[in-house]
Motif scaffolding. Structure first.
Motif, PDB file in Angstrom:
ATOM      1  N   PHE A  55       0.267   0.590  -4.715  1.00 17.10           N
ATOM      2  CA  PHE A  55       0.170   2.131  -4.446  1.00 17.10           C
ATOM      3  C   PHE A  55       1.281   2.904  -4.292  1.00 17.10           C
ATOM      4  O   PHE A  55       2.183   2.585  -3.657  1.00 17.10           O
ATOM      5  N   GLY A  56       1.300   4.122  -4.897  1.00 13.67           N
ATOM      6  CA  GLY A  56       2.140   5.035  -4.888  1.00 13.67           C
ATOM      7  C   GLY A  56       3.624   4.728  -4.723  1.00 13.67           C
ATOM      8  O   GLY A  56       4.110   4.221  -5.852  1.00 13.67           O
ATOM      9  N   ALA A 108       0.845  -1.094   0.091  1.00 13.40           N
ATOM     10  CA  ALA A 108      -0.079  -0.067  -0.051  1.00 13.40           C
ATOM     11  C   ALA A 108       1.027   1.233   0.174  1.00 13.40           C
ATOM     12  O   ALA A 108       0.462   2.200   0.541  1.00 13.40           O
TER      13      ALA A 108
HETATM   14  N1  ACO Z   1       0.348   3.782   5.533  1.00 10.47           N
HETATM   15  C1  ACO Z   1      -0.210   3.611   6.537  1.00 10.47           C
HETATM   16  N2  ACO Z   1      -1.201   2.851   7.219  1.00 10.47           N
HETATM   17  C2  ACO Z   1      -1.695   2.075   6.274  1.00 10.47           C
HETATM   18  C3  ACO Z   1      -1.398   2.269   4.868  1.00 10.47           C
HETATM   19  C4  ACO Z   1      -0.628   3.169   4.464  1.00 10.47           C
HETATM   20  N3  ACO Z   1      -0.056   3.456   3.196  1.00 10.47           N
HETATM   21  N4  ACO Z   1      -2.229   1.348   3.950  1.00 10.47           N
HETATM   22  C5  ACO Z   1      -2.775   0.870   4.957  1.00 10.47           C
HETATM   23  N5  ACO Z   1      -2.810   1.156   6.280  1.00 10.47           N
HETATM   24  C6  ACO Z   1      -3.172   0.789   7.321  1.00 10.47           C
HETATM   25  C7  ACO Z   1      -4.644   1.357   7.631  1.00 10.47           C
HETATM   26  O1  ACO Z   1      -4.561   2.608   8.456  1.00 10.47           O
HETATM   27  C8  ACO Z   1      -5.312   0.288   8.662  1.00 10.47           C
HETATM   28  O2  ACO Z   1      -4.835   0.563   9.955  1.00 10.47           O
HETATM   29  P1  ACO Z   1      -5.764   0.168  11.174  1.00 10.47           P
HETATM   30  O3  ACO Z   1      -6.207  -1.339  10.930  1.00 10.47           O
HETATM   31  O4  ACO Z   1      -5.003   0.659  12.394  1.00 10.47           O
HETATM   32  O5  ACO Z   1      -7.025   0.907  10.795  1.00 10.47           O
HETATM   33  C9  ACO Z   1      -4.940  -1.009   7.879  1.00 10.47           C
HETATM   34  O6  ACO Z   1      -3.556  -0.524   7.437  1.00 10.47           O
HETATM   35  C10 ACO Z   1      -5.516  -1.704   7.042  1.00 10.47           C
HETATM   36  O7  ACO Z   1      -6.005  -0.849   6.103  1.00 10.47           O
HETATM   37  P2  ACO Z   1      -7.589  -0.698   5.455  1.00 10.47           P
HETATM   38  O8  ACO Z   1      -7.623   0.596   4.899  1.00 10.47           O
HETATM   39  O9  ACO Z   1      -8.337  -0.889   6.603  1.00 10.47           O
HETATM   40  O10 ACO Z   1      -7.520  -1.913   4.721  1.00 10.47           O
HETATM   41  P3  ACO Z   1      -8.611  -1.962   3.066  1.00 10.47           P
HETATM   42  O11 ACO Z   1      -8.447  -3.638   2.777  1.00 10.47           O
HETATM   43  O12 ACO Z   1     -10.010  -1.791   3.532  1.00 10.47           O
HETATM   44  O13 ACO Z   1      -7.903  -0.933   2.240  1.00 10.47           O
HETATM   45  C11 ACO Z   1      -6.217   0.016   0.987  1.00 10.47           C
HETATM   46  C12 ACO Z   1      -6.658  -1.308   1.551  1.00 10.47           C
HETATM   47  C13 ACO Z   1      -7.192   0.338  -0.152  1.00 10.47           C
HETATM   48  C14 ACO Z   1      -4.678  -0.385   0.342  1.00 10.47           C
HETATM   49  C15 ACO Z   1      -6.138   1.174   1.888  1.00 10.47           C
HETATM   50  O14 ACO Z   1      -5.598   0.724   3.083  1.00 10.47           O
HETATM   51  C16 ACO Z   1      -5.586   2.455   1.562  1.00 10.47           C
HETATM   52  O15 ACO Z   1      -6.006   3.242   0.680  1.00 10.47           O
HETATM   53  N6  ACO Z   1      -4.206   2.601   1.895  1.00 10.47           N
HETATM   54  C17 ACO Z   1      -3.421   3.552   1.293  1.00 10.47           C
HETATM   55  C18 ACO Z   1      -2.794   3.494   0.018  1.00 10.47           C
HETATM   56  C19 ACO Z   1      -2.195   4.686  -0.199  1.00 10.47           C
HETATM   57  O16 ACO Z   1      -2.478   5.842  -0.833  1.00 10.47           O
HETATM   58  N7  ACO Z   1      -0.862   4.657  -0.070  1.00 10.47           N
HETATM   59  C20 ACO Z   1       0.093   5.925  -0.005  1.00 10.47           C
HETATM   60  C21 ACO Z   1       0.414   6.011  -1.466  1.00 10.47           C
HETATM   61  S1  ACO Z   1       1.329   7.409  -1.800  1.00 10.47           S
HETATM   62  C22 ACO Z   1       3.115   6.938  -1.354  1.00 10.47           C
HETATM   63  O17 ACO Z   1       3.235   6.036  -1.053  1.00 10.47           O
HETATM   64  C23 ACO Z   1       3.957   8.166  -1.364  1.00 10.47           C
END
Ligand code: ACO
Length: 277
Positions: free
Chosen positions: A119-120, A69
């Motif tokens: 992602f990202g 992610a």
């Molecule tokens: N950073 C920190 N924590 C994260 C990240 C992340 N990139 N991705 C997931 N998590 C955590 C969530 O906060 C959540 O924590 P919690 O259990 O304490 O609430 C746990 O992982 C599970 O994530 P959910 O969102 O509940 O999982 P779901 O399967 O519903 O969704 C998804 C998965 C779509 C990947 C979602 O977690 C998401 O949008 N993550 C962020 C993706 C993203 O945009 N990453 C950053 C890219 S930009 C960059 O890398 C510079």
């Protein structure tokens, strides 16, 4: 933040299987978001694997339903907003090292096996690995725009290198997701396969690579990286020099063995197969 200590296992696991090192980002509850622990462990893993004969091909994948992610917004970004700048830079530098700088120059073939969310920041090692195979229903996205940043690190550079400019702009600007099948159609990855076949197909690809002369394979992939930024004249000279270096250094003396097996022994056809190593 955890400090580099040359070990792994807490955030990333490594499993050896017949020449393949399966490197698995292992924070499934955090969807394998890249935290400092992964950064330090991946650097240690690459240090170890480049010199470990059990690793002929390195496959990077993720545990559970996610490939990665992207960067961990909490541990990689928020937690480092308030540390001394030099500590933050050190972490970011170590991340760039494993995600692209070293990945692009890794002496052994590398494959990203995209099993789910990508992602990202995950695009950095996705693009920097030599080859990429995804499950058809994996979900990719340049989600940076969705939360108010630009695709930095080297993400923007990476996607404009491998995607068409229109596709790269579209996904940079909309933050829309796309599937593994679409990623293959856009040539961001080599191929998409049904999820149930992902590991077998990746293993088949790794085995094909393992059949080749490893030194020549390293030279060939390194050359492909560098010629992109050279003029034709420079590339012509560089490639001939690289070719001479390869012939000079190849421990298998592959060129002469291959030539002999084709011309003298008539035991194989280079157009169709690899010489008998
Ligand atoms: N950073 C920190 N924590 C994260 C990240 C992340 N990139 N991705 C997931 N998590 C955590 C969530 O906060 C959540 O924590 P919690 O259990 O304490 O609430 C746990 O992982 C599970 O994530 P959910 O969102 O509940 O999982 P779901 O399967 O519903 O969704 C998804 C998965 C779509 C990947 C979602 O977690 C998401 O949008 N993550 C962020 C993706 C993203 O945009 N990453 C950053 C890219 S930009 C960059 O890398 C510079």
């Amino acid at each position: 933040a955890p400090k580099p200590n040359g070990t792994w296992g807490e955030n990333v696991t490594v499993e050896f299987e017949d020449g393949i090192a399966w490197v698995t980002l292992n924070r499934p509850a955090r969807r394998n978001a890249i935290n400092p622990g992964i950064v330090w462990e991946m650097n240690a893993i690459m240090d170890a694997l480049e010199a470990d004969d059990r690793c002929k091909v390195m496959v990077v994948t993720g545990a559970g339903e996610s490939f990665s992610a992207g960067m961990d917004l909490k541990e990689y970004f928020r937690a480092t907003d308030s540390v001394p700048p030099i500590e933050r830079e050190r972490l970011f530098r170590a991340n760039a090292a494993w995600q692209w700088r070293r990945m692009m120059q890794f002496p052994k073939p590398t494959i990203s096996m995209v099993n789910g969310w990508c992602f990202g920041g995950a695009f950095q090692f996705l693009v920097a690995s030599d080859l990429a195979v995804a499950s058809e229903d994996a979900v990719f996205g340049l989600s940076e725009i969705n939360w108010g940043i630009i695709p930095a690190g080297i993400v923007t550079k990476a996607v404009v290198e491998v995607m068409s400019f229109r596709d790269a702009m579209y996904y940079i600007m909309t933050g829309e997701t796309f599937t593994g099948r679409e990623a293959a159609d856009m040539k961001l990855i080599n191929k998409a396969v049904p999820a149930a076949e992902l590991k077998d197909k990746t293993r088949d690809l790794a085995r094909t690579l393992m059949g080749k002369n490893p030194y020549v394979l390293r030279q060939a992939k390194t050359a492909a990286r560098f010629v992109k930024d050279l003029t034709w004249e420079q590339a012509g000279d560089y490639l001939m020099a690289k070719s001479d270096q390869t012939e000079f250094r190849d421990p298998e003396n592959g060129r002469n063995t291959g030539m002999k097996q084709f011309l003298d022994d008539k035991s194989f056809k280079p157009g169709l197969e690899t010489y008998d190593r």
